[in-house]
Design a protein around this motif. Sequence first.
Motif, PDB file in Angstrom:
ATOM      1  N   HIS A  71      -4.974  -3.413   9.404  1.00 30.46           N
ATOM      2  CA  HIS A  71      -5.058  -2.098   8.405  1.00 30.46           C
ATOM      3  C   HIS A  71      -5.515  -1.057  10.235  1.00 30.46           C
ATOM      4  O   HIS A  71      -6.234  -1.347  11.247  1.00 30.46           O
ATOM      5  CB  HIS A  71      -6.435  -2.021   7.830  1.00 30.46           C
ATOM      6  CG  HIS A  71      -6.647  -3.397   6.631  1.00 30.46           C
ATOM      7  ND1 HIS A  71      -5.823  -2.812   6.149  1.00 30.46           N
ATOM      8  CD2 HIS A  71      -7.415  -4.462   6.780  1.00 30.46           C
ATOM      9  CE1 HIS A  71      -6.035  -3.832   4.788  1.00 30.46           C
ATOM     10  NE2 HIS A  71      -7.096  -4.311   4.885  1.00 30.46           N
TER      11      HIS A  71
ATOM     12  N   GLN B 291     -15.951  -1.744   3.850  1.00 35.49           N
ATOM     13  CA  GLN B 291     -16.274  -0.301   4.156  1.00 35.49           C
ATOM     14  C   GLN B 291     -17.110   0.293   5.026  1.00 35.49           C
ATOM     15  O   GLN B 291     -17.711   1.730   4.859  1.00 35.49           O
ATOM     16  CB  GLN B 291     -16.697   0.746   3.076  1.00 35.49           C
ATOM     17  CG  GLN B 291     -15.568  -0.233   1.906  1.00 35.49           C
ATOM     18  CD  GLN B 291     -14.632   0.821   1.587  1.00 35.49           C
ATOM     19  OE1 GLN B 291     -14.679   2.652   2.079  1.00 35.49           O
ATOM     20  NE2 GLN B 291     -13.597   0.499   0.942  1.00 35.49           N
TER      21      GLN B 291
ATOM     22  N   SER C 224     -11.649  -1.611  -0.448  1.00 35.51           N
ATOM     23  CA  SER C 224     -11.711  -2.418   0.894  1.00 35.51           C
ATOM     24  C   SER C 224     -12.735  -3.603   0.891  1.00 35.51           C
ATOM     25  O   SER C 224     -13.800  -2.544   0.127  1.00 35.51           O
ATOM     26  CB  SER C 224     -11.208  -2.116   2.418  1.00 35.51           C
ATOM     27  OG  SER C 224     -12.179  -3.052   3.415  1.00 35.51           O
TER      28      SER C 224
ATOM     29  N   THR D  51      -8.790   1.989   6.037  1.00 36.84           N
ATOM     30  CA  THR D  51      -9.479   1.671   5.069  1.00 36.84           C
ATOM     31  C   THR D  51      -9.221   2.056   3.693  1.00 36.84           C
ATOM     32  O   THR D  51      -9.095   3.650   3.670  1.00 36.84           O
ATOM     33  CB  THR D  51     -11.060   1.503   5.650  1.00 36.84           C
ATOM     34  OG1 THR D  51     -11.546   1.844   6.563  1.00 36.84           O
ATOM     35  CG2 THR D  51     -12.039   0.983   4.931  1.00 36.84           C
TER      36      THR D  51
ATOM     37  N   TYR E 110      -3.057  -8.601   7.701  1.00 36.93           N
ATOM     38  CA  TYR E 110      -4.039  -8.354   7.300  1.00 36.93           C
ATOM     39  C   TYR E 110      -5.314  -9.673   8.034  1.00 36.93           C
ATOM     40  O   TYR E 110      -6.169  -9.104   6.616  1.00 36.93           O
ATOM     41  CB  TYR E 110      -4.607  -7.937   5.830  1.00 36.93           C
ATOM     42  CG  TYR E 110      -3.895  -6.496   5.484  1.00 36.93           C
ATOM     43  CD1 TYR E 110      -3.331  -5.495   6.547  1.00 36.93           C
ATOM     44  CD2 TYR E 110      -2.453  -6.731   4.340  1.00 36.93           C
ATOM     45  CE1 TYR E 110      -1.872  -4.647   5.818  1.00 36.93           C
ATOM     46  CE2 TYR E 110      -2.052  -6.242   4.524  1.00 36.93           C
ATOM     47  CZ  TYR E 110      -1.822  -4.202   5.482  1.00 36.93           C
ATOM     48  OH  TYR E 110      -0.518  -3.917   4.646  1.00 36.93           O
TER      49      TYR E 110
END
Length: 208
Positions: free
Chosen positions: A142, A152, A149, A145, A111
């Motif tokens: 990712h 957004q 997180s 979402t 990530y």
Amino acid sequence: MSATDAVTFWDGVYAARPASDAPRPNVRLVETVTGLPPGDALDLGCGGGDDALWLARRGWRVTAVDISGVAAERLAGHARAHGLGDRIDAVRHDLRASFPEGRFDLVCAHYLHTPFGLDRAAVLRTAAHALRPGGRLLVVDHGSTAPWSWDQDPDVRYPSPKEVAADLALDPVTWQAERAEAAPRTATGPGGRTAEVVDHVLLVRRAG
């Protein structure tokens, strides 16, 4: 945005997160590493350090880097507290400006997304070249979402693993993709909240 802005942002993110009493490694790391002989690992964007601690407990020597000094210092403290200080070198590093020295049997980047400018393809290409023969680069991005997180943005688009591999432009004679897929899982976030998410997984092996 400046390097100072990026450091301030990520220091704030990690300062606001409570320290984990029981480190939880990323699922894709466990899938990839279980069964491999331990060696030298590089954890790019180590964050809270759960992956680094898990690897060190299994005999790996880990260089763990993050742009956040808060994250690096916290991990160094955890490593000492768990008797792993000799197996984890946690350092602050801005990958936009430089890359850790050394050769590695495993490089993982989980990530590695940021709201600040970062030439990810260049960083990951450098990581692939830092592998020893037979070493692996694990990139987990990712694919969706999570509700918790920091990002957004409803318009965000997550590149597929094959797109990520194409951006790296690695010579297929030397680097082969062993895995490139979208993999769903149940994730656990702050406060024990759970959600179904998708990981984009790319695993590249340097020829031996």
